[in-house]
Write an enzyme that holds these catalytic residues in place. Structure first.
Site: not given
Ligand code: IPM
Ligand code: MG
Length: 355
Positions: A143, A192, A224, A248, A252
Protein backbone atom coordinates in the site's frame (compact mmCIF):
# COMPACT_ATOMS: atom_id res chain seq x y z
CA UNK A 1 -17.46 15.02 34.14
CA UNK A 2 -14.96 13.53 31.72
CA UNK A 3 -14.86 15.10 28.29
CA UNK A 4 -13.44 13.57 25.14
CA UNK A 5 -12.84 15.44 21.89
CA UNK A 6 -13.87 13.30 18.95
CA UNK A 7 -13.09 14.22 15.36
CA UNK A 8 -15.82 13.10 12.96
CA UNK A 9 -14.90 12.11 9.43
CA UNK A 10 -18.32 11.49 7.92
CA UNK A 11 -16.99 11.09 4.39
CA UNK A 12 -19.12 9.97 1.47
CA UNK A 13 -22.10 7.82 0.54
CA UNK A 14 -23.72 6.34 3.62
CA UNK A 15 -20.86 7.74 5.76
CA UNK A 16 -22.78 10.76 7.13
CA UNK A 17 -25.85 8.68 8.08
CA UNK A 18 -23.98 5.95 9.92
CA UNK A 19 -21.67 8.38 11.72
CA UNK A 20 -24.69 10.40 12.87
CA UNK A 21 -26.23 7.18 14.23
CA UNK A 22 -23.08 6.36 16.17
CA UNK A 23 -22.94 9.92 17.54
CA UNK A 24 -26.51 9.57 18.83
CA UNK A 25 -25.60 6.31 20.54
CA UNK A 26 -22.44 7.82 22.06
CA UNK A 27 -24.45 10.76 23.43
CA UNK A 28 -26.99 8.38 24.94
CA UNK A 29 -24.38 6.16 26.54
CA UNK A 30 -22.50 9.27 27.70
CA UNK A 31 -25.53 10.44 29.65
CA UNK A 32 -25.75 7.13 31.39
CA UNK A 33 -22.07 6.88 32.26
CA UNK A 34 -21.29 10.56 32.94
CA UNK A 35 -19.14 11.02 29.87
CA UNK A 36 -19.26 14.18 27.82
CA UNK A 37 -18.18 14.27 24.18
CA UNK A 38 -17.28 17.20 21.96
CA UNK A 39 -17.75 16.27 18.32
CA UNK A 40 -15.97 18.23 15.58
CA UNK A 41 -16.56 17.32 11.92
CA UNK A 42 -13.77 17.46 9.36
CA UNK A 43 -13.91 16.92 5.62
CA UNK A 44 -12.45 13.82 4.00
CA UNK A 45 -12.71 11.91 0.72
CA UNK A 46 -15.04 12.95 -2.06
CA UNK A 47 -16.77 15.46 0.20
CA UNK A 48 -13.42 17.19 0.71
CA UNK A 49 -12.61 17.04 -3.00
CA UNK A 50 -15.90 18.75 -3.77
CA UNK A 51 -15.48 21.41 -1.08
CA UNK A 52 -11.78 22.21 -1.39
CA UNK A 53 -10.27 20.29 -4.29
CA UNK A 54 -8.31 17.70 -2.30
CA UNK A 55 -9.30 14.48 -0.51
CA UNK A 56 -7.37 15.14 2.71
CA UNK A 57 -7.14 18.86 3.57
CA UNK A 58 -4.49 20.02 6.02
CA UNK A 59 -7.17 21.14 8.51
CA UNK A 60 -8.48 17.59 8.61
CA UNK A 61 -5.09 16.10 9.45
CA UNK A 62 -4.42 18.77 12.08
CA UNK A 63 -7.91 18.39 13.55
CA UNK A 64 -7.57 14.62 13.83
CA UNK A 65 -4.14 14.87 15.43
CA UNK A 66 -5.56 17.31 18.00
CA UNK A 67 -8.57 15.09 18.80
CA UNK A 68 -8.66 12.48 21.53
CA UNK A 69 -9.99 10.02 18.97
CA UNK A 70 -11.52 9.93 15.50
CA UNK A 71 -14.67 8.28 14.14
CA UNK A 72 -14.82 7.69 10.39
CA UNK A 73 -17.75 6.70 8.16
CA UNK A 74 -16.57 5.76 4.68
CA UNK A 75 -15.03 7.42 1.66
CA UNK A 76 -15.36 7.10 -2.10
CA UNK A 77 -18.01 6.85 -4.76
CA UNK A 78 -18.50 6.65 -8.53
CA UNK A 79 -18.36 10.43 -8.86
CA UNK A 80 -14.64 10.44 -8.00
CA UNK A 81 -13.65 7.07 -9.47
CA UNK A 82 -12.00 8.45 -12.57
CA UNK A 83 -9.69 10.87 -10.76
CA UNK A 84 -5.94 10.07 -10.86
CA UNK A 85 -4.65 7.85 -8.02
CA UNK A 86 -3.36 10.67 -5.84
CA UNK A 87 -6.65 12.55 -5.91
CA UNK A 88 -8.94 9.63 -5.24
CA UNK A 89 -10.95 9.70 -1.99
CA UNK A 90 -9.26 6.42 -0.94
CA UNK A 91 -5.93 8.24 -0.94
CA UNK A 92 -7.25 10.29 1.99
CA UNK A 93 -7.81 7.16 4.01
CA UNK A 94 -4.24 6.01 3.43
CA UNK A 95 -3.05 9.55 4.14
CA UNK A 96 -4.81 9.85 7.48
CA UNK A 97 -3.62 6.38 8.53
CA UNK A 98 -0.04 7.40 7.75
CA UNK A 99 -0.35 10.87 9.32
CA UNK A 100 -1.71 9.45 12.56
CA UNK A 101 0.78 6.55 12.56
CA UNK A 102 -2.01 3.97 12.70
CA UNK A 103 0.04 0.84 12.06
CA UNK A 104 -2.38 -1.55 13.79
CA UNK A 105 -5.81 -2.38 12.43
CA UNK A 106 -7.98 -4.57 14.64
CA UNK A 107 -10.88 -6.18 12.81
CA UNK A 108 -12.98 -8.49 14.95
CA UNK A 109 -15.25 -10.94 13.11
CA UNK A 110 -17.62 -12.97 15.22
CA UNK A 111 -20.77 -14.85 14.46
CA UNK A 112 -23.77 -13.45 16.30
CA UNK A 113 -26.00 -16.37 17.32
CA UNK A 114 -28.99 -14.29 16.23
CA UNK A 115 -27.52 -13.94 12.75
CA UNK A 116 -26.64 -17.58 12.12
CA UNK A 117 -29.36 -17.65 9.50
CA UNK A 118 -27.63 -14.90 7.51
CA UNK A 119 -24.32 -16.77 7.49
CA UNK A 120 -23.67 -18.26 4.05
CA UNK A 121 -21.76 -21.24 5.51
CA UNK A 122 -23.34 -24.64 6.12
CA UNK A 123 -24.79 -25.13 9.56
CA UNK A 124 -22.39 -27.95 10.50
CA UNK A 125 -19.45 -25.65 9.71
CA UNK A 126 -20.59 -22.89 12.07
CA UNK A 127 -22.27 -24.98 14.74
CA UNK A 128 -19.63 -23.84 17.25
CA UNK A 129 -19.71 -20.25 16.01
CA UNK A 130 -16.47 -18.32 15.56
CA UNK A 131 -14.80 -15.31 17.10
CA UNK A 132 -11.78 -14.07 15.18
CA UNK A 133 -9.62 -10.99 15.70
CA UNK A 134 -7.72 -9.96 12.60
CA UNK A 135 -4.65 -7.85 13.35
CA UNK A 136 -3.81 -6.18 10.06
CA UNK A 137 -0.63 -4.18 9.53
CA UNK A 138 -1.89 -0.83 8.23
CA UNK A 139 0.87 1.59 7.27
CA UNK A 140 3.34 -0.56 5.34
CA UNK A 141 3.65 -3.14 2.62
CA UNK A 142 2.49 -2.73 -0.94
CA UNK A 143 0.00 0.00 0.00
CA UNK A 144 2.86 2.35 0.76
CA UNK A 145 5.74 0.97 -1.32
CA UNK A 146 7.37 2.55 -4.31
CA UNK A 147 5.12 2.61 -7.34
CA UNK A 148 4.87 4.08 -10.77
CA UNK A 149 4.90 3.63 -14.49
CA UNK A 150 7.84 2.77 -16.68
CA UNK A 151 8.80 1.32 -20.02
CA UNK A 152 9.28 -2.42 -19.63
CA UNK A 153 10.14 -5.30 -21.91
CA UNK A 154 6.66 -5.20 -23.43
CA UNK A 155 6.24 -1.41 -23.45
CA UNK A 156 4.13 0.50 -20.95
CA UNK A 157 4.10 -1.11 -17.51
CA UNK A 158 2.99 -0.25 -13.97
CA UNK A 159 4.53 -1.48 -10.74
CA UNK A 160 3.88 -1.49 -6.98
CA UNK A 161 6.35 -2.80 -4.44
CA UNK A 162 5.91 -4.63 -1.17
CA UNK A 163 8.51 -3.79 1.47
CA UNK A 164 8.52 -4.54 5.19
CA UNK A 165 11.17 -3.51 7.67
CA UNK A 166 12.12 -5.44 10.79
CA UNK A 167 10.76 -2.60 12.92
CA UNK A 168 7.34 -2.70 11.23
CA UNK A 169 7.04 -6.47 11.59
CA UNK A 170 8.24 -6.52 15.18
CA UNK A 171 5.75 -3.91 16.37
CA UNK A 172 2.72 -5.47 14.69
CA UNK A 173 3.78 -8.93 15.90
CA UNK A 174 3.93 -7.63 19.49
CA UNK A 175 0.44 -6.16 19.19
CA UNK A 176 -0.80 -9.50 17.88
CA UNK A 177 0.81 -11.51 20.68
CA UNK A 178 -0.54 -9.09 23.30
CA UNK A 179 -3.99 -9.38 21.73
CA UNK A 180 -3.82 -13.18 21.70
CA UNK A 181 -2.67 -13.20 25.32
CA UNK A 182 -5.91 -11.43 26.31
CA UNK A 183 -8.02 -13.90 24.31
CA UNK A 184 -7.70 -17.64 23.66
CA UNK A 185 -3.89 -17.45 23.30
CA UNK A 186 -3.75 -18.76 19.77
CA UNK A 187 -2.08 -16.76 17.02
CA UNK A 188 -2.02 -17.56 13.31
CA UNK A 189 0.46 -15.56 11.27
CA UNK A 190 -0.57 -15.45 7.62
CA UNK A 191 1.92 -14.90 4.83
CA UNK A 192 3.06 -16.11 1.43
CA UNK A 193 6.50 -17.30 2.52
CA UNK A 194 6.68 -19.90 -0.25
CA UNK A 195 6.98 -17.03 -2.74
CA UNK A 196 7.62 -13.63 -1.15
CA UNK A 197 10.82 -12.42 0.47
CA UNK A 198 8.83 -9.99 2.68
CA UNK A 199 6.85 -12.96 3.97
CA UNK A 200 10.00 -14.90 4.80
CA UNK A 201 11.27 -11.98 6.90
CA UNK A 202 7.79 -11.66 8.43
CA UNK A 203 7.75 -15.32 9.42
CA UNK A 204 11.26 -15.23 10.86
CA UNK A 205 10.55 -12.18 13.01
CA UNK A 206 7.17 -13.45 14.23
CA UNK A 207 8.96 -16.53 15.55
CA UNK A 208 11.65 -14.42 17.22
CA UNK A 209 8.97 -12.38 19.02
CA UNK A 210 7.17 -15.61 19.93
CA UNK A 211 9.97 -16.35 22.38
CA UNK A 212 8.69 -13.43 24.50
CA UNK A 213 5.22 -15.00 24.62
CA UNK A 214 5.63 -18.66 25.58
CA UNK A 215 1.99 -18.74 26.73
CA UNK A 216 0.73 -18.03 23.19
CA UNK A 217 0.56 -20.84 20.67
CA UNK A 218 1.69 -19.54 17.29
CA UNK A 219 1.51 -21.10 13.85
CA UNK A 220 2.04 -19.99 10.26
CA UNK A 221 -0.41 -20.33 7.41
CA UNK A 222 -0.06 -19.46 3.75
CA UNK A 223 -2.57 -16.89 2.64
CA UNK A 224 -4.20 -19.01 -0.04
CA UNK A 225 -4.77 -21.77 2.49
CA UNK A 226 -6.05 -19.19 5.00
CA UNK A 227 -8.64 -17.95 2.50
CA UNK A 228 -9.82 -21.55 2.23
CA UNK A 229 -9.69 -22.32 5.97
CA UNK A 230 -11.82 -19.26 6.76
CA UNK A 231 -14.77 -20.82 4.96
CA UNK A 232 -13.90 -24.44 5.73
CA UNK A 233 -13.41 -24.16 9.47
CA UNK A 234 -13.47 -20.60 10.81
CA UNK A 235 -13.64 -21.67 14.45
CA UNK A 236 -9.98 -22.80 14.30
CA UNK A 237 -8.89 -19.13 14.39
CA UNK A 238 -8.46 -16.90 17.41
CA UNK A 239 -6.08 -14.06 16.48
CA UNK A 240 -4.75 -13.63 12.96
CA UNK A 241 -1.81 -11.35 12.17
CA UNK A 242 -1.01 -10.43 8.61
CA UNK A 243 0.23 -7.79 6.21
CA UNK A 244 -1.69 -4.78 4.95
CA UNK A 245 -2.90 -6.29 1.70
CA UNK A 246 -3.60 -9.83 2.94
CA UNK A 247 -5.45 -8.30 5.90
CA UNK A 248 -7.55 -6.17 3.60
CA UNK A 249 -8.66 -9.18 1.61
CA UNK A 250 -9.11 -11.68 4.45
CA UNK A 251 -11.07 -9.22 6.59
CA UNK A 252 -13.64 -8.78 3.83
CA UNK A 253 -13.91 -12.55 3.56
CA UNK A 254 -14.27 -12.85 7.34
CA UNK A 255 -16.98 -10.21 7.34
CA UNK A 256 -19.06 -12.10 4.80
CA UNK A 257 -19.18 -15.25 6.91
CA UNK A 258 -20.58 -13.24 9.84
CA UNK A 259 -23.69 -12.68 7.74
CA UNK A 260 -23.23 -9.09 6.70
CA UNK A 261 -20.38 -6.71 6.07
CA UNK A 262 -22.63 -4.15 7.76
CA UNK A 263 -21.75 -5.61 11.17
CA UNK A 264 -17.97 -5.34 11.33
CA UNK A 265 -16.22 -2.63 13.30
CA UNK A 266 -12.56 -1.77 13.32
CA UNK A 267 -9.99 0.12 15.31
CA UNK A 268 -6.85 1.61 13.82
CA UNK A 269 -4.25 2.33 16.44
CA UNK A 270 -0.85 3.92 16.85
CA UNK A 271 1.55 3.61 19.75
CA UNK A 272 -0.49 5.96 21.87
CA UNK A 273 -4.11 5.46 22.70
CA UNK A 274 -5.47 7.85 20.16
CA UNK A 275 -6.89 6.03 17.23
CA UNK A 276 -9.30 6.02 14.38
CA UNK A 277 -12.42 3.90 14.45
CA UNK A 278 -14.42 2.93 11.40
CA UNK A 279 -16.69 0.25 9.98
CA UNK A 280 -14.85 -2.03 7.59
CA UNK A 281 -17.46 -1.62 4.86
CA UNK A 282 -17.40 1.06 2.21
CA UNK A 283 -19.56 4.03 1.31
CA UNK A 284 -22.34 2.01 -0.44
CA UNK A 285 -23.25 4.79 -2.90
CA UNK A 286 -26.20 2.73 -4.19
CA UNK A 287 -28.13 3.21 -0.94
CA UNK A 288 -26.66 6.54 0.19
CA UNK A 289 -29.08 9.11 1.54
CA UNK A 290 -31.96 6.63 1.74
CA UNK A 291 -31.88 5.94 5.49
CA UNK A 292 -31.39 2.24 4.68
CA UNK A 293 -27.81 1.55 5.72
CA UNK A 294 -26.95 -0.69 8.64
CA UNK A 295 -25.28 1.60 11.23
CA UNK A 296 -24.24 -1.26 13.54
CA UNK A 297 -20.64 -1.54 12.32
CA UNK A 298 -20.13 2.16 13.05
CA UNK A 299 -21.93 1.94 16.39
CA UNK A 300 -19.69 -1.00 17.35
CA UNK A 301 -16.68 1.01 16.17
CA UNK A 302 -17.73 3.72 18.62
CA UNK A 303 -17.85 1.03 21.31
CA UNK A 304 -14.31 -0.01 20.39
CA UNK A 305 -13.29 3.63 20.76
CA UNK A 306 -14.73 3.78 24.26
CA UNK A 307 -12.82 0.67 25.19
CA UNK A 308 -9.45 1.22 23.52
CA UNK A 309 -9.09 5.01 23.41
CA UNK A 310 -10.80 5.94 26.66
CA UNK A 311 -10.74 2.83 28.85
CA UNK A 312 -14.50 3.17 29.30
CA UNK A 313 -15.13 -0.57 29.41
CA UNK A 314 -18.57 -0.37 31.03
CA UNK A 315 -19.92 2.09 28.48
CA UNK A 316 -18.42 0.07 25.63
CA UNK A 317 -20.00 -3.10 26.93
CA UNK A 318 -23.36 -1.37 27.29
CA UNK A 319 -23.34 -0.58 23.57
CA UNK A 320 -22.29 -4.11 22.59
CA UNK A 321 -25.02 -5.58 24.80
CA UNK A 322 -27.63 -3.21 23.40
CA UNK A 323 -26.75 -4.29 19.86
CA UNK A 324 -26.94 -7.95 20.90
CA UNK A 325 -30.33 -7.39 22.47
CA UNK A 326 -31.76 -5.63 19.43
CA UNK A 327 -30.58 -8.46 17.17
CA UNK A 328 -31.93 -11.10 19.56
CA UNK A 329 -35.36 -9.48 19.49
CA UNK A 330 -35.21 -9.79 15.72
CA UNK A 331 -34.75 -6.23 14.51
CA UNK A 332 -32.85 -6.10 11.23
CA UNK A 333 -31.79 -3.58 8.61
CA UNK A 334 -32.26 -4.31 4.91
CA UNK A 335 -28.86 -5.97 4.48
CA UNK A 336 -29.95 -8.69 6.91
CA UNK A 337 -33.56 -9.33 6.02
CA UNK A 338 -35.99 -9.20 3.17
CA UNK A 339 -39.03 -8.51 5.34
CA UNK A 340 -39.82 -5.72 7.79
CA UNK A 341 -36.43 -4.08 7.57
CA UNK A 342 -35.86 -1.16 9.89
CA UNK A 343 -34.32 2.06 8.62
CA UNK A 344 -30.97 3.41 9.81
CA UNK A 345 -32.64 5.80 12.26
CA UNK A 346 -35.15 3.21 13.47
CA UNK A 347 -32.55 0.60 14.39
CA UNK A 348 -30.43 3.33 16.00
CA UNK A 349 -33.38 4.30 18.19
CA UNK A 350 -33.94 0.64 19.11
CA UNK A 351 -30.31 0.36 20.19
CA UNK A 352 -30.61 3.52 22.26
CA UNK A 353 -33.79 2.17 23.89
CA UNK A 354 -31.95 -1.05 24.73
CA UNK A 355 -29.07 0.80 26.41
C1 IPM B 1 -10.35 -1.02 3.96
C2 IPM B 1 -10.57 -0.47 2.59
C3 IPM B 1 -9.39 0.43 2.24
C4 IPM B 1 -8.15 -0.42 2.27
C5 IPM B 1 -9.53 1.16 0.89
C6 IPM B 1 -10.82 1.95 0.78
C7 IPM B 1 -8.35 2.04 0.60
O1 IPM B 1 -10.76 -1.47 1.66
O2 IPM B 1 -10.24 -0.23 4.91
O3 IPM B 1 -10.32 -2.24 4.08
O4 IPM B 1 -7.83 -1.10 1.31
O5 IPM B 1 -7.47 -0.40 3.30
MG1 MG C 1 -10.90 -3.39 2.51
Amino acid sequence: MKNYKIGLLRGDGIGPEIVDSAVKVLKAVGEKYQIDFTFTPYLIGGAAIDACGEPLPKETVEGCLASDSVLLGAVGGPKWDTLPGNFRPEKALLGIRAAMGLFTNLRPAKLYPALKGACPLREDIVKDGFDIMIVRELTGGIYFGERGYRQGKYGEEAFDTEAYSRMEIERIARVAFETARKRRKKLTSIDKANVLETSRLWRKIVHEIAAEYPDVEVSDMLVDNAAMQLVRNPSQFDVIVTSNMFGDILSDEASQITGSIGMLASASLSDNKRGLYEPIHGSAPDIAGQNKANPIATILSAAMMLLYAFDEAAAAEAIVNAVDKVLEVGYRTADLTRENALSTTEITDKIIEAL
